[in-house]
Design an enzyme around this catalytic site. Structure first.
Site, PDB file in Angstrom:
ATOM      1  N   PRO A   2      37.239  40.036  40.893  1.00 12.16           N
ATOM      2  CA  PRO A   2      36.441  40.088  39.669  1.00 12.16           C
ATOM      3  C   PRO A   2      37.301  40.388  38.444  1.00 12.16           C
ATOM      4  CG  PRO A   2      35.343  41.274  41.434  1.00 12.16           C
ATOM      5  CD  PRO A   2      36.714  40.919  41.945  1.00 12.16           C
ATOM      6  N   GLU A   3      37.025  39.672  37.371  1.00 15.52           N
ATOM      7  CA  GLU A   3      37.737  39.894  36.115  1.00 15.52           C
ATOM      8  C   GLU A   3      36.969  40.924  35.289  1.00 15.52           C
ATOM      9  OE1 GLU A   3      40.395  37.414  35.145  1.00 15.52           O
ATOM     10  OE2 GLU A   3      40.256  36.448  37.098  1.00 15.52           O
ATOM     11  N   LYS A  51      38.693  47.025  35.127  1.00 16.99           N
ATOM     12  CA  LYS A  51      38.042  46.585  36.349  1.00 16.99           C
ATOM     13  C   LYS A  51      37.407  47.739  37.117  1.00 16.99           C
ATOM     14  CE  LYS A  51      41.136  42.629  36.813  1.00 16.99           C
ATOM     15  NZ  LYS A  51      42.007  41.859  37.726  1.00 16.99           N
ATOM     16  N   ASN A 178      43.403  36.917  37.674  1.00 17.46           N
ATOM     17  CA  ASN A 178      44.203  35.727  37.914  1.00 17.46           C
ATOM     18  C   ASN A 178      43.647  34.489  37.212  1.00 17.46           C
ATOM     19  OD1 ASN A 178      46.631  35.042  39.143  1.00 17.46           O
ATOM     20  ND2 ASN A 178      45.613  34.022  40.840  1.00 17.46           N
ATOM     21  N   ARG A 259      50.497  37.162  43.768  1.00 17.56           N
ATOM     22  CA  ARG A 259      49.332  36.336  43.485  1.00 17.56           C
ATOM     23  C   ARG A 259      49.749  34.878  43.347  1.00 17.56           C
ATOM     24  NH1 ARG A 259      45.563  39.633  40.959  1.00 17.56           N
ATOM     25  NH2 ARG A 259      44.061  37.939  41.242  1.00 17.56           N
TER      26      ARG A 259
END
Length: 278
Positions: A2-3, A51, A178, A259
């Site tokens: 989640p962003e 976050k 990401n 990532r």
């Protein structure tokens, strides 16, 4: 993962469902909070910090004036990481968000039931001590403390770090994940492997990141293209081997740090100092 805008949206859902309500029953299903009982506590607000999700509460003990004493203000902290979620249900409604074995906490109130699935880093601590968990974060792109100059300063403090990794570092600015990393870099025409010190316009990049998160705040479909149609919401993210929307070149996917990253090799030319892959 989640962003920042997803966590902001989640905080708003919980605030609408619980703010001002008294908890009638709590059920924690994590060892460190198994004996915690929030029955009788009042939900003051639900907020996000990058976050991290912060459900702020007041304990039943009150001062003679009827206001919460400073030592009666507490925070239930949780982090969604890649797979966590909160859902709010009406009393008696079937909980259909996730499998039951993923439930980590249930908060009952007269008007709603909040269920937390697969949450991480769950802690109950005095609200005055929240900085123990979130004080290390950089400026929050969707928060009242948003300070673009400070975000740029923090990024610039590590000129040798790749910009792709720097944007994900929550110590620099809080909220970029990401998806937004990949999209911001494409829109600015910068290779993910470019050292921060070689990025031509860090303030412009930071401003764009904030605009993208803010534009998606309040909705669950994240889009950097302006379209909400399936398959049209991103320029590069999740589009490996598909044609670039600008030049037609196949989008590439590769690991960067821990990532994966997506980019267009033509629209985002590689920096000459990039190390050899592998």
């Amino acid at each position: 993962m989640p962003e920042g805008d997803t966590v902001w949206n989640t905080a708003r859902v919980l605030h609408r469902a619980l703010a001002g309500a008294r908890i009638t029953k709590s059920d924690f299903r994590v060892p460190q909070l198994a004996t915690t009982d929030l029955s009788g506590w009042t939900v003051r607000e639900s907020a996000s910090r990058g976050k991290h999700l912060l459900l702020r509460l007041s304990a039943p003990d009150r001062s003679p004036a009827g206001r919460p004493a400073p030592d009666a203000l507490w925070t239930l902290h949780s982090h969604l990481r890649m797979d966590g979620a909160w859902r709010a249900y009406a009393p008696g409604e079937r909980w259909g968000g996730r499998p039951a074995h993923l439930i980590r906490v249930v908060l009952h109130s007269p008007g709603a039931v909040a269920v937390g699935y697969h949450l991480h880093e769950m802690t109950v601590l005095p609200t005055a001590e929240e900085d123990r968990l979130v004080g290390h974060l950089g400026p929050d792109l969707l928060g009242p403390d948003w300070d673009p100059a400070e975000a740029v300063r923090r990024l610039a403090d590590h000129p040798e770090q790749t910009i792709g990794e720097a944007l994900l570092d929550q110590h620099n600015l809080a909220g970029v994940g990401n998806l937004y990393k990949c999209e911001v870099l494409f829109l600015r025409g910068v290779s993910p492997w470019t050292p921060v010190g070689a990025v031509p316009d860090l303030p412009g990049m930071v401003a764009l990141a904030q605009r993208l998160l803010a534009a998606n705040r309040g909705r669950w479909t994240q889009s950097s293209t302006g379209s909400l149609h399936r398959g049209q919401t991103s320029y590069v993210y999740g589009r490996r081997a598909q044609p670039c929307r600008r030049c037609g070149t196949a989008i590439r996917k590769e690991e960067l740090g821990e990532r994966v990253t997506y980019w267009c090799p033509v629209c985002q030319p590689e920096h000459p100092d990039r190390p050899e892959p592998g």
